[in-house]
Write an enzyme that holds these catalytic residues in place. Structure first.
Site, mmCIF file in Angstrom:
data_model
loop_
_atom_site.group_PDB
_atom_site.id
_atom_site.type_symbol
_atom_site.label_atom_id
_atom_site.label_comp_id
_atom_site.label_asym_id
_atom_site.label_seq_id
_atom_site.Cartn_x
_atom_site.Cartn_y
_atom_site.Cartn_z
ATOM 1 N N THR A 1 0.850 -1.204 0.000
ATOM 2 C CA THR A 1 0.000 0.000 0.000
ATOM 3 C C THR A 1 0.882 1.250 0.000
ATOM 4 O O THR A 1 0.393 2.336 0.275
ATOM 5 C CB THR A 1 -0.911 0.053 1.257
ATOM 6 N N ALA A 2 2.186 1.059 -0.283
ATOM 7 C CA ALA A 2 3.115 2.200 -0.220
ATOM 8 C C ALA A 2 3.156 2.904 -1.574
ATOM 9 O O ALA A 2 2.385 3.856 -1.810
ATOM 10 C CB ALA A 2 4.482 1.720 0.214
ATOM 11 N N ARG A 3 4.010 2.423 -2.450
ATOM 12 C CA ARG A 3 4.086 2.936 -3.811
ATOM 13 C C ARG A 3 4.502 1.785 -4.719
ATOM 14 O O ARG A 3 5.323 0.948 -4.334
ATOM 15 C CB ARG A 3 5.115 4.064 -3.926
ATOM 16 N N ASP B 1 -2.362 -2.297 -3.798
ATOM 17 C CA ASP B 1 -3.209 -1.110 -3.948
ATOM 18 C C ASP B 1 -2.523 -0.058 -4.815
ATOM 19 O O ASP B 1 -3.155 0.910 -5.220
ATOM 20 C CB ASP B 1 -3.502 -0.517 -2.558
ATOM 21 N N GLU C 1 1.192 3.731 -12.413
ATOM 22 C CA GLU C 1 -0.268 3.760 -12.400
ATOM 23 C C GLU C 1 -0.794 5.048 -13.047
ATOM 24 O O GLU C 1 -0.123 6.069 -12.987
ATOM 25 C CB GLU C 1 -0.815 3.589 -10.965
ATOM 26 N N HIS D 1 -5.626 1.931 -5.848
ATOM 27 C CA HIS D 1 -5.081 3.004 -5.000
ATOM 28 C C HIS D 1 -6.174 3.640 -4.131
ATOM 29 O O HIS D 1 -6.437 4.842 -4.222
ATOM 30 C CB HIS D 1 -4.378 4.077 -5.845
ATOM 31 N N SER E 1 -6.453 5.765 0.984
ATOM 32 C CA SER E 1 -7.002 6.875 1.781
ATOM 33 C C SER E 1 -8.433 7.222 1.372
ATOM 34 O O SER E 1 -8.954 8.265 1.784
ATOM 35 C CB SER E 1 -6.106 8.112 1.617
HETATM 36 C C1 DGY Z 1 -0.771 9.468 -0.291
HETATM 37 O O1 DGY Z 1 -1.285 10.312 0.440
HETATM 38 O O2 DGY Z 1 0.417 9.502 -0.573
HETATM 39 C C2 DGY Z 1 -1.628 8.388 -0.792
HETATM 40 O O3 DGY Z 1 -1.015 7.559 -1.681
HETATM 41 C C3 DGY Z 1 -2.916 8.930 -1.356
HETATM 42 O O4 DGY Z 1 -3.842 7.956 -1.012
#
Ligand code: DGY
Length: 321
Positions: A238-240, A264, A269, A287, A290
């Site tokens: 869920t990072a990058r 995610d 992307e 993604h 959040s």
């Molecule tokens: C962020 O804030 O870096 C997230 O990837 C957005 O959901």
């Protein structure tokens, strides 16, 4: 500055955030939500005092160099800021801010969703239902893995990593982590610190990535590191996307070296490596880390708090450059 500050907003934002913008500033909104090209963004920024951008805006040196002198600050609607060239902003004297803290819980929640979805074969099950192909319960259908008792390995034990650890304990998982610094015992809450990433990888039945993207972490999870994971580990990101070498992870998912992945975020992307879509053992989200109303409102308000501080001549709370 005479009158209300002019803020160019690169994407459509939640209604409550746009309402505050309309109340306090002169916003240049993007109601169609069409991403700006670099040239269009520079043109739209003429005469503006600040930009409110998102991770989909690539704020590289060329773009930042071309911004008008009127731009005092760029607030990114995200905690991650790898899409902004901080050195270029510093050279131009442009302040950069992000939105830490407010998306911790939402992102940790989605990490658990990915862990459970990958471990319990949720996408295969869902597909069966949607295709009308389910013929009924059987004792051996879509058997997944139990997470309780498994070792969760967290790379990057910042706010989000700690919130994931908290949730994973409720599932009965044993928490291990690798981080630049060892946390104090209260933050650690019984988690086992591994001074090296390799040490953590060796015990991570479930590996969850929570480190920022950047030159140091580009393709961190490559073939060599995957080979250090226990056989049949689960990988969660869920990072990058850029933290994972897609080719290596796909090969490991194919061979069964990695049992499943919950993703995610994706390198490049919204393009997604096509093999992720065809593999049965991937659980994929677009993604959404959040993506709750509360969190996206809080992110917008946090970005505006930072810009308010800049316009009031105060130090913005979340300045990163
Ligand atoms: C962020 O804030 O870096 C997230 O990837 C957005 O959901």
């Amino acid at each position: 500055m005479n009158g209300k500050p002019v803020i160019l907003v690169s994407r459509r934002l939640p209604d409550a955030v746009e309402a505050r913008l309309a109340r306090d500033c002169t916003p240049r909104l993007n109601p169609e939500d069409t991403p700006y090209s670099a040239d269009a963004l520079v043109a739209a920024a003429q005469g503006a005092d600040a930009l409110l951008v998102t991770p989909t805006d690539r704020m590289d040196a060329r773009l930042i160099d071309a911004l008008p002198d009127s731009i005092q600050a760029i607030a990114t609607f995200s905690v991650g800021y790898e899409h902004v060239d901080l050195d270029a902003a510093r050279r131009r004297g442009i302040i950069i801010t992000n939105t830490p803290g407010v998306l911790t819980e939402a992102t940790a929640d989605i990490t658990l969703l990915l862990m459970l979805g990958a471990a319990r074969r949720a996408s295969e099950g869902e597909r069966l239902m949607r295709e009308g192909a389910w013929t009924g319960w059987t004792p051996t259908q879509l058997l997944g893995q139990h997470l309780g008792g498994r070792r969760l390995g967290i790379i990057g034990m910042g706010r989000i990593g700690q919130a994931v650890a908290h949730r994973a304990r409720a599932l009965g998982m044993e928490v291990h982590y690798h981080n630049r610094r060892r946390l104090d015992p209260a933050e650690e809450a019984g988690a086992t610190f591994h001074p090296t990433a390799d040490g953590l990888l060796a015990v991570a039945d479930v590996l969850s990535l929570h480190c920022p993207a950047g030159p140091d972490t580009l393709h961190f999870l490559n073939a060599e590191r995957i080979s250090r994971l226990p056989q049949g580990a689960i990988v969660i990101n869920t990072a990058r996307g850029a933290v994972v070498d897609d080719t290596a992870l796909i090969a490991a998912l194919r061979s069964g070296r990695v049992w499943a992945a919950g993703l995610d975020v994706y390198e490049g992307e919204p393009a997604v490596h096509p093999n992720y879509r065809t593999l049965p053992n991937t659980f994929l989200l677009p993604h959404l880390g959040s993506a709750t109303v509360e969190t996206r409102n809080a992110m917008g308000f946090r970005a505006l708090d930072n810009l308010d501080a800049v316009f009031a001549g105060r130090e913005p709370p979340d300045r990163v450059a």
